[in-house]
Design a protein around this motif. Sequence first.
Motif, mmCIF file in Angstrom:
data_model
loop_
_atom_site.group_PDB
_atom_site.id
_atom_site.type_symbol
_atom_site.label_atom_id
_atom_site.label_comp_id
_atom_site.label_asym_id
_atom_site.label_seq_id
_atom_site.Cartn_x
_atom_site.Cartn_y
_atom_site.Cartn_z
ATOM 1 N N LEU A 74 -66.712 67.002 -61.746
ATOM 2 C CA LEU A 74 -66.065 68.315 -61.751
ATOM 3 C C LEU A 74 -64.547 68.238 -61.867
ATOM 4 C CD1 LEU A 74 -68.013 70.578 -59.263
ATOM 5 C CD2 LEU A 74 -67.573 70.989 -61.657
ATOM 6 N N GLN A 75 -63.902 67.265 -61.188
ATOM 7 C CA GLN A 75 -62.461 67.082 -61.314
ATOM 8 C C GLN A 75 -61.678 68.385 -61.142
ATOM 9 O OE1 GLN A 75 -60.969 64.100 -61.551
ATOM 10 N NE2 GLN A 75 -62.996 63.211 -61.338
ATOM 11 N N GLN A 76 -61.880 69.044 -60.000
ATOM 12 C CA GLN A 76 -61.138 70.258 -59.669
ATOM 13 C C GLN A 76 -61.446 71.418 -60.613
ATOM 14 O OE1 GLN A 76 -59.177 70.235 -56.743
ATOM 15 N NE2 GLN A 76 -60.284 68.304 -56.609
ATOM 16 N N ARG A 77 -62.638 71.439 -61.164
ATOM 17 C CA ARG A 77 -63.017 72.519 -62.073
ATOM 18 C C ARG A 77 -64.251 73.249 -61.570
ATOM 19 N NH1 ARG A 77 -62.071 70.298 -68.227
ATOM 20 N NH2 ARG A 77 -60.024 69.388 -67.864
ATOM 21 N N GLY A 78 -64.400 74.476 -62.044
ATOM 22 C CA GLY A 78 -65.614 75.225 -61.801
ATOM 23 C C GLY A 78 -66.563 75.056 -62.979
ATOM 24 N N ARG A 79 -67.634 75.795 -62.924
ATOM 25 C CA ARG A 79 -68.631 75.738 -64.002
ATOM 26 C C ARG A 79 -69.118 77.147 -64.328
ATOM 27 N NH1 ARG A 79 -71.492 70.617 -64.340
ATOM 28 N NH2 ARG A 79 -69.826 69.057 -64.514
ATOM 29 N N VAL A 80 -69.488 77.345 -65.582
ATOM 30 C CA VAL A 80 -70.160 78.570 -65.998
ATOM 31 C C VAL A 80 -71.359 78.170 -66.851
ATOM 32 C CG1 VAL A 80 -68.575 78.843 -67.968
ATOM 33 C CG2 VAL A 80 -69.925 80.785 -67.173
ATOM 34 N N TYR A 81 -72.505 78.751 -66.548
ATOM 35 C CA TYR A 81 -73.749 78.461 -67.257
ATOM 36 C C TYR A 81 -74.316 79.760 -67.821
ATOM 37 C CZ TYR A 81 -73.562 74.469 -63.990
ATOM 38 O OH TYR A 81 -73.165 73.383 -63.236
ATOM 39 N N LEU A 82 -74.907 79.656 -68.995
ATOM 40 C CA LEU A 82 -75.646 80.768 -69.581
ATOM 41 C C LEU A 82 -77.088 80.311 -69.786
ATOM 42 C CD1 LEU A 82 -73.020 81.934 -72.209
ATOM 43 C CD2 LEU A 82 -73.859 83.307 -70.288
ATOM 44 N N LEU A 83 -77.988 80.905 -69.032
ATOM 45 C CA LEU A 83 -79.416 80.640 -69.228
ATOM 46 C C LEU A 83 -79.921 81.646 -70.259
ATOM 47 C CD1 LEU A 83 -82.051 79.186 -68.392
ATOM 48 C CD2 LEU A 83 -82.336 80.966 -66.635
ATOM 49 N N LYS A 84 -80.122 81.172 -71.487
ATOM 50 C CA LYS A 84 -80.531 82.068 -72.572
ATOM 51 C C LYS A 84 -82.024 82.345 -72.536
ATOM 52 C CE LYS A 84 -80.125 82.690 -77.596
ATOM 53 N NZ LYS A 84 -81.529 83.065 -77.869
ATOM 54 N N GLU A 85 -82.803 81.329 -72.218
ATOM 55 C CA GLU A 85 -84.265 81.473 -72.183
ATOM 56 C C GLU A 85 -84.822 80.622 -71.052
ATOM 57 O OE1 GLU A 85 -85.840 80.209 -75.917
ATOM 58 O OE2 GLU A 85 -84.600 81.590 -77.111
ATOM 59 N N GLY A 86 -86.056 80.931 -70.644
ATOM 60 C CA GLY A 86 -86.751 80.115 -69.666
ATOM 61 C C GLY A 86 -86.292 80.358 -68.241
ATOM 62 N N GLN A 87 -86.504 79.329 -67.395
ATOM 63 C CA GLN A 87 -86.191 79.428 -65.974
ATOM 64 C C GLN A 87 -85.423 78.192 -65.534
ATOM 65 O OE1 GLN A 87 -89.646 80.306 -63.538
ATOM 66 N NE2 GLN A 87 -90.715 81.308 -65.242
ATOM 67 N N ALA A 88 -84.718 78.335 -64.409
ATOM 68 C CA ALA A 88 -83.969 77.203 -63.854
ATOM 69 C C ALA A 88 -83.723 77.469 -62.382
ATOM 70 C CB ALA A 88 -82.647 77.008 -64.593
ATOM 71 N N GLY A 89 -83.315 76.424 -61.683
ATOM 72 C CA GLY A 89 -82.974 76.552 -60.279
ATOM 73 C C GLY A 89 -81.512 76.178 -60.069
ATOM 74 N N LEU A 90 -80.798 76.990 -59.309
ATOM 75 C CA LEU A 90 -79.421 76.678 -58.933
ATOM 76 C C LEU A 90 -79.446 76.132 -57.513
ATOM 77 C CD1 LEU A 90 -76.362 76.725 -59.530
ATOM 78 C CD2 LEU A 90 -76.314 79.039 -58.544
ATOM 79 N N GLU A 91 -79.185 74.832 -57.392
ATOM 80 C CA GLU A 91 -79.183 74.172 -56.093
ATOM 81 C C GLU A 91 -77.771 74.167 -55.533
ATOM 82 O OE1 GLU A 91 -80.802 70.282 -56.627
ATOM 83 O OE2 GLU A 91 -82.826 71.012 -57.080
ATOM 84 N N MET A 92 -77.593 74.836 -54.392
ATOM 85 C CA MET A 92 -76.328 74.877 -53.677
ATOM 86 C C MET A 92 -76.551 74.323 -52.273
ATOM 87 S SD MET A 92 -74.039 76.378 -55.757
ATOM 88 C CE MET A 92 -72.761 77.099 -54.726
ATOM 89 N N PRO A 93 -75.492 73.964 -51.543
ATOM 90 C CA PRO A 93 -75.684 73.423 -50.193
ATOM 91 C C PRO A 93 -76.500 74.326 -49.282
ATOM 92 C CG PRO A 93 -73.430 73.054 -50.916
ATOM 93 C CD PRO A 93 -74.072 73.900 -51.966
ATOM 94 N N GLU A 94 -76.410 75.649 -49.488
ATOM 95 C CA GLU A 94 -77.142 76.571 -48.612
ATOM 96 C C GLU A 94 -78.582 76.807 -49.045
ATOM 97 O OE1 GLU A 94 -74.636 79.063 -51.514
ATOM 98 O OE2 GLU A 94 -74.448 77.203 -50.363
ATOM 99 N N GLY A 95 -78.987 76.232 -50.190
ATOM 100 C CA GLY A 95 -80.368 76.394 -50.636
ATOM 101 C C GLY A 95 -80.455 76.502 -52.148
ATOM 102 N N THR A 96 -81.669 76.734 -52.642
ATOM 103 C CA THR A 96 -81.916 76.814 -54.084
ATOM 104 C C THR A 96 -82.300 78.228 -54.473
ATOM 105 O OG1 THR A 96 -82.654 74.507 -54.193
ATOM 106 C CG2 THR A 96 -83.319 75.949 -55.998
#
Length: 283
Positions: free
Chosen positions: A32-54
């Motif tokens: 990451l090097q001091q950066r954020g992220r942006v994702y675009l889920l165009k199709e299908g499914q995914a899970g976002l895993e964060m420290p507080e849960g998925t």
Amino acid sequence: MDRLSTLLVHFGIGADTFHSGPLHGALDTHDLQQRGRVYLLKEGQAGLEMPEGTLRICEPSLIVVPRPLPHRLVAGKADNALVVAASLRFDGGLDNPLAVALTDSIVMPLAQIPMIAGTLDWLFSEAFAEHCGREAVMNRLFELMVIQFLRHMMAYHSMTTGMMSGLADLRLARAMTLVHNHPQRPWTVNEMAVESNMSRASFAAHFHKVVGQTPADYVLSWRVSLAQKRLRDGRPMALIADEVGYESPSALARAFRRKIGTSPREWLQAQAPLRERQTVQPA
């Protein structure tokens, strides 16, 4: 009254595309090097895993993690996930007021953000084609999309507290925008209340409720954020002090220490290793 332009002039947003296509596995944050992220889920499914849960994401969505927090976007082959992703560079790094104003993660179905539909169509057409200059175009489109998304957040009052919430409140937005545009003015709570056409007491109470800071603390935060950016740019303290509303470099240094906990010189020295890591190993 343009509530965003001054912020973007001083604290711009940059994007670097790093994934476009099916996702089988995980996009993690080891670089990451001091950066954020942006994702675009165009199709299908995914899970976002964060420290507080998925969080399971089951429809086309925009996912924003504005700061370099540990997380993973995960999908298996059966999820048929089609993802476009970019890292986000906020001018001013972790101190960027826009990055600070956003929550740790934002997940919003694309159907709920019609404002960005045209940009998404163009971005997806670039992502899955082989046009010349494809990556450069995608980077600019990601940046445009984030700005449009910030517009959407303000238009629909999507933030519950902080700077973005204040800018979305039309009673507070004029005073806040004037502070952003003219940090050198000797702002008082009464002057800000007059600009908002409110009594001093009503303005102070409403500001604290919506923004989560007192007006005086907010002015201090904005001035110090500007000073941090100018220090990174190599400007001398005497000029910075005048530009952000302090009568002397020592007055600015006292305000800086009160807000950050260190002197401007100590803070700037601590930034050097971060800038070196970003240069050597960009996200």
